[in-house]
Design a protein around this motif. Structure first.
Motif, PDB file in Angstrom:
ATOM      1  N   UNK A 163       2.668   7.112  -9.777  1.00 39.53           N
ATOM      2  CA  UNK A 163       1.257   6.847  -9.491  1.00 39.53           C
ATOM      3  C   UNK A 163       0.730   7.932  -8.550  1.00 39.53           C
ATOM      4  N   UNK A 164      -0.571   7.927  -8.317  1.00 40.80           N
ATOM      5  CA  UNK A 164      -1.175   8.938  -7.458  1.00 40.80           C
ATOM      6  C   UNK A 164      -0.723   8.836  -6.007  1.00 40.80           C
ATOM      7  N   UNK A 165      -0.296   7.633  -5.591  1.00 37.24           N
ATOM      8  CA  UNK A 165       0.166   7.478  -4.214  1.00 37.24           C
ATOM      9  C   UNK A 165       1.665   7.750  -4.062  1.00 37.24           C
ATOM     10  N   UNK A 166       2.290   8.202  -5.151  1.00 27.12           N
ATOM     11  CA  UNK A 166       3.706   8.559  -5.094  1.00 27.12           C
ATOM     12  C   UNK A 166       4.659   7.427  -5.426  1.00 27.12           C
ATOM     13  N   UNK A 167       4.144   6.227  -5.644  1.00 27.52           N
ATOM     14  CA  UNK A 167       5.003   5.111  -6.033  1.00 27.52           C
ATOM     15  C   UNK A 167       5.303   5.194  -7.531  1.00 27.52           C
ATOM     16  N   UNK A 168       6.293   4.441  -7.965  1.00 28.02           N
ATOM     17  CA  UNK A 168       6.646   4.444  -9.385  1.00 28.02           C
ATOM     18  C   UNK A 168       5.573   3.726 -10.213  1.00 28.02           C
ATOM     19  N   UNK A 169       5.192   4.341 -11.312  1.00 30.51           N
ATOM     20  CA  UNK A 169       4.213   3.739 -12.209  1.00 30.51           C
ATOM     21  C   UNK A 169       4.803   2.473 -12.834  1.00 30.51           C
ATOM     22  N   UNK A 170       4.016   1.388 -12.852  1.00 33.55           N
ATOM     23  CA  UNK A 170       4.495   0.123 -13.404  1.00 33.55           C
ATOM     24  C   UNK A 170       4.342   0.113 -14.934  1.00 33.55           C
ATOM     25  N   UNK A 171       4.974   1.053 -15.569  1.00 33.95           N
ATOM     26  CA  UNK A 171       4.921   1.156 -17.029  1.00 33.95           C
ATOM     27  C   UNK A 171       5.873   0.143 -17.654  1.00 33.95           C
ATOM     28  N   UNK A 172       5.836   0.019 -18.958  1.00 38.89           N
ATOM     29  CA  UNK A 172       6.772  -0.884 -19.639  1.00 38.89           C
ATOM     30  C   UNK A 172       8.211  -0.405 -19.447  1.00 38.89           C
ATOM     31  N   UNK A 210       1.518  12.245  -3.766  1.00 40.37           N
ATOM     32  CA  UNK A 210       2.276  12.334  -5.011  1.00 40.37           C
ATOM     33  C   UNK A 210       3.424  13.320  -4.863  1.00 40.37           C
ATOM     34  N   UNK A 211       3.210  14.378  -4.101  1.00 41.38           N
ATOM     35  CA  UNK A 211       4.289  15.329  -3.795  1.00 41.38           C
ATOM     36  C   UNK A 211       5.456  14.619  -3.127  1.00 41.38           C
ATOM     37  N   UNK A 212       5.159  13.773  -2.137  1.00 39.03           N
ATOM     38  CA  UNK A 212       6.212  13.037  -1.439  1.00 39.03           C
ATOM     39  C   UNK A 212       6.979  12.136  -2.405  1.00 39.03           C
ATOM     40  N   UNK A 213       6.250  11.506  -3.323  1.00 38.72           N
ATOM     41  CA  UNK A 213       6.903  10.662  -4.326  1.00 38.72           C
ATOM     42  C   UNK A 213       7.795  11.455  -5.257  1.00 38.72           C
ATOM     43  N   UNK A 214       7.327  12.640  -5.651  1.00 40.94           N
ATOM     44  CA  UNK A 214       8.122  13.488  -6.540  1.00 40.94           C
ATOM     45  C   UNK A 214       9.382  13.993  -5.842  1.00 40.94           C
ATOM     46  N   UNK A 215       9.244  14.374  -4.583  1.00 38.30           N
ATOM     47  CA  UNK A 215      10.417  14.815  -3.814  1.00 38.30           C
ATOM     48  C   UNK A 215      11.442  13.694  -3.732  1.00 38.30           C
ATOM     49  N   UNK A 216      10.975  12.486  -3.442  1.00 35.58           N
ATOM     50  CA  UNK A 216      11.873  11.326  -3.358  1.00 35.58           C
ATOM     51  C   UNK A 216      12.568  11.076  -4.688  1.00 35.58           C
ATOM     52  N   UNK A 217      11.806  11.175  -5.789  1.00 38.32           N
ATOM     53  CA  UNK A 217      12.367  10.932  -7.118  1.00 38.32           C
ATOM     54  C   UNK A 217      13.454  11.953  -7.451  1.00 38.32           C
ATOM     55  N   UNK A 218      13.183  13.224  -7.194  1.00 37.98           N
ATOM     56  CA  UNK A 218      14.172  14.269  -7.481  1.00 37.98           C
ATOM     57  C   UNK A 218      15.412  14.081  -6.616  1.00 37.98           C
TER      58      UNK A 218
END
Length: 383
Positions: A163-172, A210-218
């Motif tokens: 999501x735009x705030x860096x959290x995981x998108x609640x997709x299916x 979103x950058x912070x979320x991407x860094x966390x994800x990687x």
């Protein structure tokens, strides 16, 4: 006989003059200018891949060293029904790339958009179980990546999971499989082709949250032992007079943050709109958005003013100057289409608009930005 002799002399004289006439020097192509720097790529539509639009295909062959299918390898196109795969266009894409010595990126193995409903449902139309969905994902990846093993060099494994705030998108995908679905996709892709480069791809990755979320994800992927080669920063941007998308200081901060993870960084879907966006400034690339056509949001239907074209060129130059500062970590820049007639921005978020976000116009003629980027290329080699 005399007349014949004089005519022959005249022909020979014209031929001699023609042979002595200096030829106009052909402009260096983008792919040649950036040959030893990074891949410079484009996205091809079905008509371009199949050769129905030969003019655009020729531009791609000459100007770009990497190609991606714009839509033809997304789940709904390549795997529309369970057990039924359509490889016609993808096969042609790979053949075309091999003929022209181009790097191929498979786009995309997992995305919440353009995925058929059956993927997430059981035979009764109820939500699929975790085991069923995971099995389908593995089969999809095994089949497609396995088919092109050694021929497609890289894959956008997961697209737009944040999501735009860096959290995981609640997709299916998330709802059924949980947060680990991203790692599973990378695990399956690596097993199917251990030599392929594997990417995470998303838009608005220049934005701090979103950058912070991407860094966390990687970092999570790395901790789980997943192979991730690079992060793709989709560059669906706007000229500065319209919006602050992107803030170039944040754009650079993101490049630094991602390269500090020990992975490569790419610009994967570059297109720069010159038309004002209705609604919020930071529009991103949410394809679900739609608005009615209004004249105020379609100001250049008859042509683009020079001052707007210059602004478009300058933004690209400024972005490339930042890339040059971090050239050791930049592996590719891909423009999301060959020419302005092809771009998805003509229909998003308002259908019927006339946008100018790419390097070549509707007649496949190079814009001033092409020359500017070619002239800029030596800074990558000398800096």
């Amino acid at each position: 006989m005399k007349k014949f002799y004089l005519a022959l002399c005249a022909v020979l004289a014209i031929s001699a003059c023609a042979s002595n006439t200096p030829k106009t020097e052909e402009q260096t192509s983008l792919r040649d200018a950036y040959k030893d720097v990074f891949h410079i790529g484009t996205a091809l539509s079905k008509s371009q891949i199949m050769g129905w639009d030969l003019a655009a295909q020729k531009v791609s062959n000459k100007e770009f060293s990497a190609i991606t299918a714009e839509n033809s390898m997304k789940w709904e196109e390549i795997h529309p029904t369970e057990g039924l795969f359509n490889f016609t266009v993808a096969d042609k894409l790979v053949e075309l790339a091999e003929q022209n010595d181009q790097f191929v990126i498979g786009h995309t193995l997992l995305w919440h958009q353009q995925t058929p409903n059956w993927v997430f449902e059981d035979k009764n139309g109820n939500p699929a179980s975790k085991e069923l969905l995971l099995s389908r994902l593995k089969n999809h990846i095994d089949t497609i990546v396995g088919r092109y093993k050694g021929r497609i060099q890289a894959w956008d494994v997961v697209n737009e999971a944040l999501n735009e705030d860096g959290t995981m998108r609640q997709s299916k995908w998330y709802q059924i499989l949980g947060e680990d679905y991203v790692a599973k996709a990378f695990e399956f892709a690596h097993a199917a082709d251990p030599n392929a480069e594997l990417y995470y791809n998303d838009y608005n990755l220049w934005m701090p949250k979103k950058r912070a979320g991407a860094v966390k994800l990687v970092q999570q992927l790395q901790q789980q032992g997943a192979k991730i080669t690079a992060i793709g920063m989709q560059a669906h941007y706007s000229i500065p007079s319209l919006t602050t998308n992107p803030d170039l200081s944040e754009f650079e901060a993101s490049i630094i943050a991602y390269k500090n993870l020990g992975i490569k960084v790419m610009l994967t879907e570059v297109d720069i709109t010159v038309i004002r966006f209705p609604g919020a400034e930071n529009q991103g690339a949410d394809i679900s958005l739609s608005y009615k056509l209004q004249a105020e949001f379609n100001p250049y239907s008859k042509g683009l003013p020079d001052e707007v074209s210059q602004e478009f060129t300058q933004l690209l130059v400024d972005m490339f100057k930042i890339l040059a500062k971090h050239k050791e970590s930049i592996s590719r820049v891909t423009f999301w289409g060959v020419n302005d007639g092809q771009t998805w921005r003509n229909g998003w978020p308002i259908k019927g608009r006339t946008d100018y976000p790419l390097l070549f116009d509707r007649k496949n003629q190079a814009k001033p930005a092409v020359k500017a980027l070619i002239e800029l290329s030596p800074i990558f080699k000398n800096s």
